[in-house]
Enzyme design. Structure first.
Site, PDB file in Angstrom:
ATOM      1  N   ASP A  96       0.814  -1.222   0.000  1.00  0.00           N
ATOM      2  CA  ASP A  96       0.000   0.000   0.000  1.00  0.00           C
ATOM      3  C   ASP A  96       0.846   1.269   0.000  1.00  0.00           C
ATOM      4  O   ASP A  96       0.314   2.377   0.100  1.00  0.00           O
ATOM      5  CB  ASP A  96      -0.953   0.010   1.198  1.00  0.00           C
ATOM      6  CG  ASP A  96      -0.219   0.040   2.539  1.00  0.00           C
ATOM      7  OD1 ASP A  96       1.028  -0.082   2.528  1.00  0.00           O
ATOM      8  OD2 ASP A  96      -0.886   0.182   3.580  1.00  0.00           O
ATOM      9  N   GLY A  97       2.170   1.132  -0.119  1.00  0.00           N
ATOM     10  CA  GLY A  97       3.051   2.288  -0.196  1.00  0.00           C
ATOM     11  C   GLY A  97       3.704   2.685   1.108  1.00  0.00           C
ATOM     12  O   GLY A  97       4.561   3.579   1.122  1.00  0.00           O
ATOM     13  N   GLU A  98       3.316   2.062   2.227  1.00  0.00           N
ATOM     14  CA  GLU A  98       3.945   2.396   3.504  1.00  0.00           C
ATOM     15  C   GLU A  98       5.427   2.026   3.482  1.00  0.00           C
ATOM     16  O   GLU A  98       5.832   1.044   2.872  1.00  0.00           O
ATOM     17  CB  GLU A  98       3.253   1.654   4.648  1.00  0.00           C
ATOM     18  CG  GLU A  98       1.852   2.154   4.956  1.00  0.00           C
ATOM     19  CD  GLU A  98       1.220   1.407   6.115  1.00  0.00           C
ATOM     20  OE1 GLU A  98       1.883   0.492   6.665  1.00  0.00           O
ATOM     21  OE2 GLU A  98       0.072   1.726   6.463  1.00  0.00           O
ATOM     22  N   ARG A 115      11.469  26.983   2.721  1.00  0.00           N
ATOM     23  CA  ARG A 115      10.916  28.257   2.245  1.00  0.00           C
ATOM     24  C   ARG A 115       9.653  28.653   2.999  1.00  0.00           C
ATOM     25  O   ARG A 115       9.226  29.800   2.939  1.00  0.00           O
ATOM     26  CB  ARG A 115      10.645  28.178   0.742  1.00  0.00           C
ATOM     27  CG  ARG A 115      11.906  28.275  -0.095  1.00  0.00           C
ATOM     28  CD  ARG A 115      11.657  28.044  -1.564  1.00  0.00           C
ATOM     29  NE  ARG A 115      11.468  26.629  -1.863  1.00  0.00           N
ATOM     30  CZ  ARG A 115      11.345  26.138  -3.088  1.00  0.00           C
ATOM     31  NH1 ARG A 115      11.376  26.967  -4.121  1.00  0.00           N
ATOM     32  NH2 ARG A 115      11.186  24.848  -3.288  1.00  0.00           N
ATOM     33  N   HIS A 139      17.754  27.806   3.901  1.00  0.00           N
ATOM     34  CA  HIS A 139      17.181  28.915   3.128  1.00  0.00           C
ATOM     35  C   HIS A 139      17.018  30.165   3.980  1.00  0.00           C
ATOM     36  O   HIS A 139      17.198  31.286   3.493  1.00  0.00           O
ATOM     37  CB  HIS A 139      15.832  28.490   2.547  1.00  0.00           C
ATOM     38  CG  HIS A 139      15.159  29.555   1.756  1.00  0.00           C
ATOM     39  ND1 HIS A 139      15.664  30.015   0.557  1.00  0.00           N
ATOM     40  CD2 HIS A 139      14.020  30.270   1.986  1.00  0.00           C
ATOM     41  CE1 HIS A 139      14.865  30.958   0.081  1.00  0.00           C
ATOM     42  NE2 HIS A 139      13.867  31.134   0.925  1.00  0.00           N
ATOM     43  N   LYS A 147      13.812  42.957  -7.810  1.00  0.00           N
ATOM     44  CA  LYS A 147      12.730  42.280  -8.533  1.00  0.00           C
ATOM     45  C   LYS A 147      11.447  42.316  -7.739  1.00  0.00           C
ATOM     46  O   LYS A 147      11.445  42.549  -6.538  1.00  0.00           O
ATOM     47  CB  LYS A 147      13.104  40.829  -8.841  1.00  0.00           C
ATOM     48  CG  LYS A 147      13.197  39.926  -7.619  1.00  0.00           C
ATOM     49  CD  LYS A 147      13.591  38.513  -8.002  1.00  0.00           C
ATOM     50  CE  LYS A 147      13.767  37.628  -6.766  1.00  0.00           C
ATOM     51  NZ  LYS A 147      12.536  37.394  -6.027  1.00  0.00           N
ATOM     52  N   ARG A 200       7.925  39.816  -7.262  1.00  0.00           N
ATOM     53  CA  ARG A 200       7.371  38.493  -7.543  1.00  0.00           C
ATOM     54  C   ARG A 200       5.848  38.574  -7.438  1.00  0.00           C
ATOM     55  O   ARG A 200       5.288  38.554  -6.342  1.00  0.00           O
ATOM     56  CB  ARG A 200       7.917  37.472  -6.547  1.00  0.00           C
ATOM     57  CG  ARG A 200       7.610  36.028  -6.912  1.00  0.00           C
ATOM     58  CD  ARG A 200       7.997  35.076  -5.776  1.00  0.00           C
ATOM     59  NE  ARG A 200       9.407  35.159  -5.438  1.00  0.00           N
ATOM     60  CZ  ARG A 200      10.359  34.449  -6.028  1.00  0.00           C
ATOM     61  NH1 ARG A 200      10.041  33.629  -7.010  1.00  0.00           N
ATOM     62  NH2 ARG A 200      11.612  34.565  -5.642  1.00  0.00           N
TER      63      ARG A 200
END
Length: 326
Positions: A43-45, A102, A136, A199, A201
């Site tokens: 199941d992806g675990e 971030r 960051h 700049k 954003r």
């Protein structure tokens, strides 16, 4: 491999995000990577098994929480829990690239501070120390209540430019106001002036260059940032520098996230060379001629030895950016 390290109680394990870098780090320390397996249930675990005793050992886990971010983060948390339950004396988490960095503040109402949440989860799982590279935002260091050693990739990037004699007639450029401190430090090392790209954003992953503060005409421009994601900021900045009279443009960053249209943008841009570290493993499709990688393996390996021997990490930055003991 470097000379074999003398302490059998030092163990280094690698998860799946960046095994080539983990091998370089272990080689720099002088040990072999510990034996562990990471599998998936149907199941992806995630299922992790540590295949050797680590009771009473000082363990270092190497894992960048890069894409796929959630899988790599979950692997790391499960591994920390496994080490704690197996009676490791210390659990030192080595994170060359810290995902979710971030999201370090509330930029708008009702937003989470996910970088802090990740710090909480790492501590709750059982981490006793963090070794990070070029976070960051500097304030992330304060999100932890356990010791954190913060390395910088900029000295390695500076070495590249010096070794290739690219510091001659150079100007170091910050792609935004937030990166001025980083650019200033690199400029001091290269003995070069700095410039700043101003700049705006308008929305996430879209940047608009407004103007350049500083003199770049007739100079070799060297841009530096902590990470490059979709490459919008860096490529628009490169074009603005050329338009302002720069003779050629180089770019550099510690973390080559390079998602979405990044590679195509870099290929089409006036950037002559993009110098990055191997904090994130680059797939073959992203290893274009314009991109040059320098390794942080030796740097992080030396840091692990210093930490293990209770020595300050400041010698790693001698005559560069860090002059005080950490």
């Amino acid at each position: 491999m470097s000379e074999q390290y003398f302490d059998p109680k030092l163990k280094i394990f690698a998860l799946n995000s960046n095994k080539p870098l983990a091998e370089k780090i272990a080689d720099a320390v002088g040990v072999k990577l510990g034996k562990t397996s990471v599998d998936r249930f149907s199941d992806g675990e995630i299922r992790i098994n540590i295949e050797e005793s680590i009771r009473g050992d000082q363990v270092y886990i190497i894992q960048s929480t890069s894409a796929p971010v959630n899988d790599n983060l979950m692997e790391l948390l499960i591994m920390i829990d496994a080490l704690r339950r197996a009676s490791a004396k210390t659990i030192n988490v080595v994170i060359p690239y810290y995902g979710y960095a971030r999201q370090d503040r509330k930029a708008r109402s009702r937003e989470p501070i996910t970088a802090k949440l990740v710090a909480n989860m790492l501590e709750t799982a059982g981490a006793t120390r963090i070794l990070a590279l070029d976070l960051h935002a500097a304030q992330i260091q304060g999100f932890f209540d356990i010791p954190l050693d913060h390395l910088m990739g900029a000295p390695l990037l500076a070495d590249y430019f010096l070794n290739h004699h690219l510091d001659e007639n150079a100007v170091v450029v910050s792609p935004d106001h937030g990166g001025v401190t980083r650019a200033r430090k690199l400029a001091e090392f290269l003995k070069a002036p700095i410039a700043i790209i101003d700049k705006r954003r308008p929305r996430a992953n879209v940047a608009e260059v407004m103007n350049i503060i500083g003199d770049v005409k007739g100079k070799r421009a060297i841009m530096i940032d902590d990470m490059i994601d979709t490459a919008g900021t860096i490529t628009l900045g490169a074009q603005a520098l050329v338009d302002a009279g720069a003779t050629e443009v180089y770019a550099s960053c510690t973390h080559p996230v390079l998602s979405g249209p990044a590679i195509e943008r870099i290929e089409k841009s006036p950037i002559k060379k993009l110098v990055v570290t191997d904090s994130i493993e680059l797939p073959a499709a992203k290893r274009i001629d314009k991109i040059e990688q320098v390794s942080v393996g030796q740097l992080m390996g030396q840091a692990i030895k210093f930490i293990h021997e209770n020595k300050p990490v400041s010698p790693l930055f001698k005559n560069r950016f860090h002059n005080e003991e950490n």
